[in-house]
Scaffold this active site. Structure first.
Site, PDB file in Angstrom:
ATOM      1  N   ASP A 207       0.827  -1.199   0.000  1.00 44.98           N
ATOM      2  CA  ASP A 207       0.000   0.000   0.000  1.00 44.98           C
ATOM      3  C   ASP A 207       0.868   1.259   0.000  1.00 44.98           C
ATOM      4  OD1 ASP A 207      -2.791   1.088   0.362  1.00 44.98           O
ATOM      5  OD2 ASP A 207      -1.860   1.926   2.164  1.00 44.98           O
TER       6      ASP A 207
ATOM      7  N   GLU B 262       1.708  -0.190  -4.785  1.00 46.41           N
ATOM      8  CA  GLU B 262       0.793   0.902  -5.116  1.00 46.41           C
ATOM      9  C   GLU B 262       1.609   2.183  -5.139  1.00 46.41           C
ATOM     10  OE1 GLU B 262      -3.469   2.760  -3.619  1.00 46.41           O
ATOM     11  OE2 GLU B 262      -1.951   2.207  -2.136  1.00 46.41           O
TER      12      GLU B 262
END
Length: 557
Positions: free
Chosen positions: A201, A256
């Site tokens: 993330d 990400e």
């Protein structure tokens, strides 16, 4: 790259949002046992890898992206024994599982943050960013992703801590080597359990600019952009992570990375960089953003010519040097068929199939978000009370209540088009109560169209979106040119999308209509009399016409 094909380059990934997948313990929240119960469904679809959104212990301020214990399972989802059962059952079916890794920040309820905030001299103080303000002003002008200042004042030690997301998500200080080592130890623990990789993330935010300087002011705002992406030491940190952990296992990693270009991606995922296997890029998802300083809160449609250029830039820019991740939607976006296709009943199935055709024959690893294979649509909520997403509720408060830039009706239209809750509504399994997701009140309202759109109906219909996805996955596994071939965009400025993919032998050509009107197709190299149709969302082709959302894939001799 052809000489060293990795397993993840030939894989198809299915993203499971556990909270919304299947509830088995009657509390309205999906759980790990619910995922295990549907492994045969996923195996039948043909996917290779399951990506789980966070299942760690969490107060759920941001639906699990605020982690209070990285080595415990959230009670909502079950137990570690439930996870071990899921992992073993997946592996028994030849399916791999990758975890969501959130190490830019923790929850403010993480034991280390609790100890960090006790005083200014404890050993965990430097695991986070603590700064004194300028009088009553925050240390800098950064705006948090969910609105407001990125700094929160703490009375106990009379300093501010940095949170680039919510106040309950304090940022970790990766400059601290002890912090980094603790992250690597935790990652190794999961990999030793047998997980097959990580989706990381906001991983390109772990290195902040030295001194944490002010950012340029945003339009209509007192706040500036947080200077946190692609920082000066991010590649150093990721190379260290790779050396200490990732290189020791046969796994896949995807980062990400908001705001990256193809040139940036080569630094994160280049074959010779020793960092990540691939990155998630978001350029194609920003083409419909507001042109009036409102970012994602827009009702614009994506311009096709611009979309084709972005996809082409990434296909060509990474070819032979790095690897693409391919996706239309995920847990942070609206549903693909509502955003890029047409979710009206007359066009939903055709446009969902067309979008799948476009994506799955590009070079890269495709990601299917749960329900995408059914053609699930946006929720189209009409009341603010229906939303649960912290980003959506914060945006309404900021743009309507506080700054009064938008009317309530205007903002509700923008939420309906762009809220993350559009993709988070429960999975639609059948026509039973709550779409078969749960027999209790679900944590988020079920999309009322579940009686028409559900897995049971799809599996009973040979012409469904589900079976079309299954066929596309089979084609990817069958034709090496999808994995290895070069990409060529055809007729860049035309009102259709055509491209070729191959290596000169058995090339594949895709012809795609992104509109609800008929157009005259551009022919050229696709008008090969020996071409063999591999897949189409229409029964037979009509000469000199592309019908609404029509898609054809040919194998050229």
């Amino acid at each position: 790259m052809a000489a060293t094909i990795k397993w993840w380059q030939q894989a198809v990934v299915y993203q499971v949002y556990p909270r919304s997948f299947q509830d088995t313990n009657h509390d309205g929240i999906g759980d790990l046992k619910g995922i295990t119960a549907h492994l045969d469904y996923l195996k039948q679809l043909g996917i290779d890898v399951i990506w789980l959104n966070p299942i760690y212990r969490s107060p759920n301020d941001d639906n699990g992206y605020d982690i209070s214990d990285y080595q415990q399972i959230a009670a909502d989802f079950g137990t570690m024994a439930d996870f071990d059962e899921l992992l073993q059952a997946a592996h028994d079916r030849g399916l791999k599982i990758i975890m969501d890794l959130v190490v830019n920040h923790t929850s403010d309820e993480h034991p280390r943050f609790k100890r960090s905030r006790q005083d200014r001299t404890n050993q965990y103080r430097d695991f986070y960013f603590w700064r004194s303000g300028n009088g009553k002003k925050a240390p800098n002008n950064w705006e948090a992703a969910f609105g407001g200042s990125a700094w929160q004042y703490d009375e106990q030690t009379q300093q501010y801590y940095l949170h680039t997301f919510s106040t309950k998500q304090p940022d970790l200080n990766w400059e601290n080597p002890t912090l980094r080592e603790s992250v690597y130890t935790m990652m190794t623990w999961w990999l030793n359990k047998g997980v097959d990789g990580f989706r990381m993330d906001v991983i390109n935010q772990i290195s902040k600019l030295p001194g944490l300087p002010d950012g340029p002011l945003k339009p209509h705002s007192q706040f500036g952009d947080a200077r946190v992406t692609n920082g000066p030491r991010v590649h150093e940190f990721l190379q260290e992570m790779n050396q200490e952990v990732l290189s020791q296992f046969d796994i896949m990693t995807v980062g990400e990375t908001h705001g990256v270009t193809p040139a940036d991606a080569l630094k994160y995922a280049g074959a010779d960089q020793h960092e990540l296997d691939m990155v998630f890029e978001f350029q194609h998802l920003r083409l419909d953003n507001s042109q009036h300083g409102l970012g994602k809160w827009s009702t614009r449609k994506t311009p096709l010519v611009a979309l084709k250029k972005v996809i082409s830039d990434w296909q060509v820019g990474l070819e032979g040097r790095a690897w693409n991740s391919l996706f239309w939607n995920n847990h942070d976006t609206p549903r693909a068929v509502s955003r890029f296709g047409d979710d009206r009943p007359a066009y939903r199935v055709r446009s969902a199939k067309m979008l799948a055709t476009c994506l799955h024959l590009l070079q890269g690893t495709p990601y299917i978000y749960q329900g995408e294979e059914l053609g699930m649509t946006d929720a189209h909520f009409t009341e603010l009370a229906s939303y649960r997403d912290i980003e959506s509720l914060s945006a309404y408060r900021d743009l309507v209540t506080e700054r009064q830039l938008l009317s309530p009706a205007d903002m509700m239209a923008r939420l309906a088009a762009a809220s993350r809750d559009n993709s988070r509504t429960p999975m639609q399994w059948d026509t039973e109560v709550n779409a078969g997701f749960s027999d209790a009140a679900p944590w988020l309202t079920v999309n009322p169209n579940y009686r028409q759109i559900n897995a049971a109906a799809a599996l009973a219909d040979p012409d469904s979106v589900w079976y079309y996805y299954q066929h596309l996955i089979q084609l990817r596994h069958q034709y090496p040119s999808v994995t290895l071939g070069s990409f060529e965009l055809l007729w860049a400025d035309d009102p259709q999308y055509s491209y070729m993919h191959g290596n000169g032998k058995a090339d594949l050509a895709s012809l795609l209509q992104f509109h609800s009107r008929d157009t005259v197709p551009t022919t050229g190299s696709i008008s090969d009399p020996t071409a063999k149709c591999l897949i189409s969302n229409y029964g037979e082709q009509q000469p000199n016409k592309l019908r609404p959302y029509e898609a054809w894939v040919y194998q050229l001799a």
